[in-house]
Every structure is written in structure tokens, then in C-alpha cells.
Write an enzyme that holds these catalytic residues in place. Structure first.
Site, PDB file in Angstrom:
ATOM      1  N   THR A  53       0.804  -1.220   0.000  1.00  0.00           N
ATOM      2  CA  THR A  53       0.000   0.000   0.000  1.00  0.00           C
ATOM      3  C   THR A  53       0.839   1.273   0.000  1.00  0.00           C
ATOM      4  O   THR A  53       0.290   2.371   0.123  1.00  0.00           O
ATOM      5  CB  THR A  53      -0.965   0.034   1.203  1.00  0.00           C
ATOM      6  OG1 THR A  53      -0.214  -0.045   2.424  1.00  0.00           O
ATOM      7  CG2 THR A  53      -1.959  -1.115   1.131  1.00  0.00           C
ATOM      8  N   UNK A  54       2.144   1.126  -0.155  1.00  0.00           N
ATOM      9  CA  UNK A  54       3.025   2.291  -0.278  1.00  0.00           C
ATOM     10  C   UNK A  54       3.264   2.539  -1.768  1.00  0.00           C
ATOM     11  O   UNK A  54       4.084   1.848  -2.387  1.00  0.00           O
ATOM     12  CB  UNK A  54       4.353   2.047   0.438  1.00  0.00           C
TER      13      UNK A  54
END
Length: 248
Positions: free
Chosen positions: A125-126
Site C-alpha cells: 500500500t506504499u
């Protein structure tokens, strides 16, 4: 070591103040001058590759800057960084990790003789971490004869129940080791070309390496040879390339 730790504390304090001032400024500008707020946020996004990432529009991420979730996650990152123990020239922390098959091991177990070990910390999710995954994979291809590589999966940077972005991976913050392993297996599907392990639920690796949300290191013979700046702005595979080129 004392001076290094002192610098860590001073940096964290300055960053915390910066986060508060930035958030207040952005929230005022969003009311008084939305166009100026947008320009400033886009400029910040450019430094962390958000504006270059075709997967995301400004509406997916820009509107979250200055939010309570933004302040909370950024502050937690600064807090975790206070426990860092990895400094250039010093012993590399041998923190525990878990393979995607559930086997417990540690980071230094991946060191082989005098061969450098490149550590890449991050999560699905980065967006900057995933955006630069192709660049990291090219590093692996180009220097597999020189170094070994290891991805350490840490807590989600932008979980759906935290500081979330639109059009991102739909992953909640890990509540158990199995949650973290499941998320890491999503990364494995993207074939990083090297082993993937996960941080313990205590986040001990992320703390000792100040690796939240993402960071790059090069270890050699049990020492820290290279320490990249904290991500997302400091996650720079080209710097690792320069280090490895000198070792050919």
C-alpha cells in the site's frame, strides 16, 4: 553512537513540528485558496513520485494531505524512528523476520560471507515503493553476481483503515502475523526476483532500521555499508546502484 542517537531525536522533533505546521497551513489554504493548496500538494507529490504514478489521480491521494489520518500516521512513523539502531559503519541489527512460508529466521542469516546484502523495506500500500519495484528488480538483475537481495515486508503505509488512498491495494492494517504474510504474498505475485520476509508483529525490524514506510540499506560482513534516507522521498534505488557499481 550517542551523537547519532541525538541527531535522530532532533530530526524526529523537527519533523513532528513540520507535520503540524504543514497540516495547519494546508487546511487553511484549502479554504482560502484551494488552487494554491493543490499546487503545493502536487509539488510535494512530485518529490515522492505520486504525480508520476499513472495509477493515481490527485483526487486519490492529494485530498488526504493535512487530514487527521495523515498527522497520525506521519507522527507514528517519527515515533518509531526513535528506536533505530542501524547506522553506517555500525553492526547491522539482526532482527527477527518470518519467511512467507512461516519459518522464523533473522535478517543477518541472509548475509553470505563478504557479499553485500541489499535490504528493501516496504509494503504493497506504499505507492512509491510499488512504483519503484521495477527499478529495484532491475538492480537485482544487474547485480545478482555481486550482491544478494532481500525484501522485508513491514506494516502497511496506506491501509484501508488508516491513511488510505483511492485506487490503492485494498489491505487493512495487519492484526496478526497471518495478515502480514497474506499481504506479503501479494507482493510475491509481483515477482520481486528475491526472497521476501515479513517483519514481526512487534515491528522490531521497522523500528531498528527506521524503515517505516520504506527504506533501502546495504549490509556487508555484519555492518551497515549504506543507509538510504527515510522513505518515501529517500527511497532511491539509484543510490544503491552507485554503491554496488563500486564493488565490481
Amino acid at each position: 553512537m550517542f551523537l547519532q542517537k541525538l541527531l535522530v531525536y532532533l530530526t524526529a522533533a523537527c519533523m513532528f513540528c513540520y507535520i503540524l505546521v504543514l497540516s495547519a497551513t494546508l487546511n487553511v489554504l484549502k479554504v482560502l485558496s484551494p488552487n494554491l493548496a493543490r499546487k503545493l500538494i502536487l509539488k510535494m507529490g512530485e518529490k515522492v513520485t505520486m504525480t508520476q504514478n499513472p495509477k493515481f489521480s490527485y483526487e486519490d491521494w492529494g485530498l488526504t494531505y493535512g487530514s487527521l489520518a495523515f498527522i497520525k500516521v506521519a507522527s507514528q512513523t517519527m515515533w518509531l524512528s526513535l528506536g533505530q539502531e542501524a547506522f553506517v559503519g555500525e553492526d547491522a541489527p539482526d532482527s527477527p523476520v518470518v519467511t512467507v512460508d512461516g519459518e522464523r529466521t533473522s535478517i543477518c542469516n541472509y548475509l553470505k560471507g563478504n557479499r553485500p546484502l541489499v535490504l528493501s523495506f516496504g509494503s504493497c500500500t506504499u505507492p512509491p515503493f510499488m512504483f519503484k519495484l521495477g527499478e529495484f528488480k532491475q538492480l537485482v538483475r544487474d547485480f545478482v553476481d555481486v550482491a544478494d537481495f532481500l525484501v522485508v515486508y513491514v506494516a502497511e503505509a496506506h491501509s484501508t483503515d488508516g491513511w488510505s488512498f483511492g485506487n490503492n491495494f485494498d489491505i487493512r492494517q495487519h492484526r496478526s502475523l497471518e495478515d502480514r504474510l497474506s499481504a506479503a504474498r501479494i507482493l510475491v505475485q509481483n515477482d520481486p526476483l528475491c526472497p521476501v520476509v515479513v517483519d514481526e508483529m512487534s515491528n522490531v525490524s521497522a523500528i531498528k532500521y527506521a524503515a517505516q514506510p520504506e527504506r533501502l540499506y546495504v549490509l556487508q560482513a555484519g555492518k551497515v555499508l549504506y543507509k538510504g534516507a527515510m522513505g518515501p522521498w529517500g527511497y532511491n534505488p539509484q543510490e544503491v546502484r552507485s554503491v554496488l557499481q563500486k564493488m565490481r
